[in-house]
Design a protein around this motif. Structure first.
Motif, PDB file in Angstrom:
ATOM      1  N   GLY A   1     -68.591  91.441  94.145  1.00  0.00           N
ATOM      2  CA  GLY A   1     -69.869  90.763  94.368  1.00  0.00           C
ATOM      3  C   GLY A   1     -69.921  90.150  95.744  1.00  0.00           C
ATOM      4  N   SER A   2     -69.274  88.988  95.888  1.00  0.00           N
ATOM      5  CA  SER A   2     -69.367  88.251  97.155  1.00  0.00           C
ATOM      6  C   SER A   2     -68.773  89.023  98.327  1.00  0.00           C
TER       7      SER A   2
ATOM      8  N   PRO B   1     -65.199  84.143  83.593  1.00  0.00           N
ATOM      9  CA  PRO B   1     -66.562  84.550  83.910  1.00  0.00           C
ATOM     10  C   PRO B   1     -67.511  83.361  84.074  1.00  0.00           C
ATOM     11  N   GLY B   2     -68.529  83.590  84.874  1.00  0.00           N
ATOM     12  CA  GLY B   2     -69.556  82.562  85.059  1.00  0.00           C
ATOM     13  C   GLY B   2     -70.036  82.443  86.493  1.00  0.00           C
TER      14      GLY B   2
ATOM     15  N   MET C   1     -75.988  86.344  82.457  1.00  0.00           N
ATOM     16  CA  MET C   1     -75.354  85.104  81.961  1.00  0.00           C
ATOM     17  C   MET C   1     -76.402  84.239  81.273  1.00  0.00           C
TER      18      MET C   1
ATOM     19  N   ASP D   1     -63.078  93.049  87.177  1.00  0.00           N
ATOM     20  CA  ASP D   1     -64.251  92.276  87.591  1.00  0.00           C
ATOM     21  C   ASP D   1     -63.859  90.848  87.933  1.00  0.00           C
ATOM     22  N   GLY D   2     -64.015  90.501  89.202  1.00  0.00           N
ATOM     23  CA  GLY D   2     -63.853  89.111  89.637  1.00  0.00           C
ATOM     24  C   GLY D   2     -62.801  88.935  90.707  1.00  0.00           C
ATOM     25  N   GLY D   3     -63.231  88.398  91.831  1.00  0.00           N
ATOM     26  CA  GLY D   3     -62.276  88.035  92.884  1.00  0.00           C
ATOM     27  C   GLY D   3     -61.679  89.200  93.643  1.00  0.00           C
TER      28      GLY D   3
ATOM     29  N   LEU E   1     -75.140  89.879  91.487  1.00  0.00           N
ATOM     30  CA  LEU E   1     -75.128  88.418  91.340  1.00  0.00           C
ATOM     31  C   LEU E   1     -75.049  87.726  92.696  1.00  0.00           C
TER      32      LEU E   1
ATOM     33  N   GLY F   1     -67.502  84.729  93.578  1.00  0.00           N
ATOM     34  CA  GLY F   1     -66.782  84.039  94.647  1.00  0.00           C
ATOM     35  C   GLY F   1     -65.522  83.300  94.231  1.00  0.00           C
TER      36      GLY F   1
ATOM     37  N   ASP G   1     -74.831  91.486  86.222  1.00  0.00           N
ATOM     38  CA  ASP G   1     -74.191  90.363  85.526  1.00  0.00           C
ATOM     39  C   ASP G   1     -75.229  89.474  84.855  1.00  0.00           C
TER      40      ASP G   1
ATOM     41  N   HIS H   1     -73.217  94.033  82.373  1.00  0.00           N
ATOM     42  CA  HIS H   1     -72.159  93.162  81.859  1.00  0.00           C
ATOM     43  C   HIS H   1     -72.827  91.958  81.203  1.00  0.00           C
TER      44      HIS H   1
ATOM     45  N   MET I   1     -72.725  88.659  79.587  1.00  0.00           N
ATOM     46  CA  MET I   1     -71.937  87.440  79.319  1.00  0.00           C
ATOM     47  C   MET I   1     -72.828  86.509  78.527  1.00  0.00           C
TER      48      MET I   1
ATOM     49  N   HIS J   1     -73.478  96.838  89.356  1.00  0.00           N
ATOM     50  CA  HIS J   1     -72.996  95.940  88.304  1.00  0.00           C
ATOM     51  C   HIS J   1     -74.030  94.826  88.097  1.00  0.00           C
TER      52      HIS J   1
HETATM   53  C1  DX5 Z   1     -68.236  86.819  87.034  1.00  0.00           C
HETATM   54  C2  DX5 Z   1     -68.990  88.136  87.126  1.00  0.00           C
HETATM   55  C3  DX5 Z   1     -68.506  88.997  88.257  1.00  0.00           C
HETATM   56  C4  DX5 Z   1     -68.664  88.363  89.599  1.00  0.00           C
HETATM   57  C5  DX5 Z   1     -68.030  89.183  90.672  1.00  0.00           C
HETATM   58  O1  DX5 Z   1     -68.610  86.137  85.920  1.00  0.00           O
HETATM   59  O2  DX5 Z   1     -68.842  88.878  85.945  1.00  0.00           O
HETATM   60  O3  DX5 Z   1     -69.125  90.259  88.224  1.00  0.00           O
HETATM   61  O4  DX5 Z   1     -69.983  88.113  89.925  1.00  0.00           O
HETATM   62  O5  DX5 Z   1     -68.198  88.493  91.863  1.00  0.00           O
HETATM   63  P1  DX5 Z   1     -67.016  88.279  92.878  1.00  0.00           P
HETATM   64  O6  DX5 Z   1     -66.655  89.638  93.362  1.00  0.00           O
HETATM   65  O7  DX5 Z   1     -67.616  87.429  93.939  1.00  0.00           O
HETATM   66  O8  DX5 Z   1     -65.892  87.606  92.153  1.00  0.00           O
END
Ligand code: DX5
Ligand code: ZN
Length: 219
Positions: free
Chosen positions: A196-197, A140-141, A36, A174-176, A9, A144, A34, A65, A67, A32
């Motif tokens: 991700g970021s 989720p969404g 959406m 997953d996330g942050g 992502l 960063g 993502d 994943h 979403m 991974h």
């Molecule tokens: C959020 C996604 C995550 C996200 C992770 O909705 O499911 O996989 O992109 O990205 P970072 O690591 O930047 O939080």
């Protein structure tokens, strides 16, 4: 062994193949993916066509994943030669048992994801049937965002339940997740760590991935 699953992502979509090769050289274990839909989450990312373009660009298995609302309608589109997991959200499934069985019937491993505010006990009945539980550590969404600390407690508790029930599912966070908190996420009990970021947001994905995998190799 703890696996790093970089989320595309946050990658540069015009050079996904190159970015994935970098992550692979940095020791990533999964990609991974993502997905959406703009309904289940307030953002649209990409669909199965993009994922299929990645086949053969990397040897890493895909960790999909979803979403999305009504995942049964679309999940077969995400079954590719390299798909290892397809994960759906508990909150998006009216008939979660049916959806998990549907995923398994395609020959890939089945995962279920929980938003930060959804309690673990909503999965009590299904845990023995799943291959993976994804604990969202942000809402989720979007990439960063900042990790929500109480989600680490959910991971610890889930690990205890797995042990108590002699179950074998993987736990994914997953996330942050960044280089500062990745060790804490691993210690809490995550087997697969999405970033991700922190991997693709910086200049050199290989170096960034390597920093994560170095942390995990010492644990
Ligand atoms: C959020 C996604 C995550 C996200 C992770 O909705 O499911 O996989 O992109 O990205 P970072 O690591 O930047 O939080
Ligand atoms: Zn994700």
């Amino acid at each position: 062994m703890i696996q790093l699953a970089p989320s595309i992502l946050s990658a540069d979509f015009s050079r996904l193949g190159a970015h994935l090769a970098e992550a692979e050289r940095g020791g990533a274990g999964l990609v991974h993916v993502d997905v959406m839909d703009g309904h289940f989450v307030p953002n649209i990312s990409f669909g199965a066509a993009v994922m299929k373009c990645l086949e053969g660009q990397t040897k890493l298995p895909f960790d999909v994943h979803l979403m999305i609302e009504d995942p049964d309608k679309y999940l077969e589109d995400f079954v590719a030669g390299q798909t290892e997991y397809i994960t759906v959200h508990q909150e998006a499934c009216r008939h979660l048992d049916r959806t998990i069985e549907h995923i398994k019937s395609t020959g890939v491993k089945a995962g279920v994801a929980l938003n930060p505010a959804t309690p673990l006990n909503s999965l009590d009945a299904i845990l023995p049937q799943v291959d993976l539980v994804l604990i969202m550590s942000v809402n989720p969404g979007f990439g960063g965002q900042k990790l929500i600390p109480y989600t680490l407690e959910k991971i610890k508790e889930l690990k205890e339940r797995r042990l108590a029930g002699s179950m074998a599912f993987k736990i994914e966070i997953d996330g942050g997740v960044n280089l500062e908190n990745a060790g804490e996420a691993a210690k809490a009990g995550a087997d697969i760590i999405v970033a991700g970021s922190s991997v693709f947001g910086k200049e050199d994905a290989e170096k960034q991935a390597k920093k994560f995998t170095d942390i995990f190799s010492k644990m």
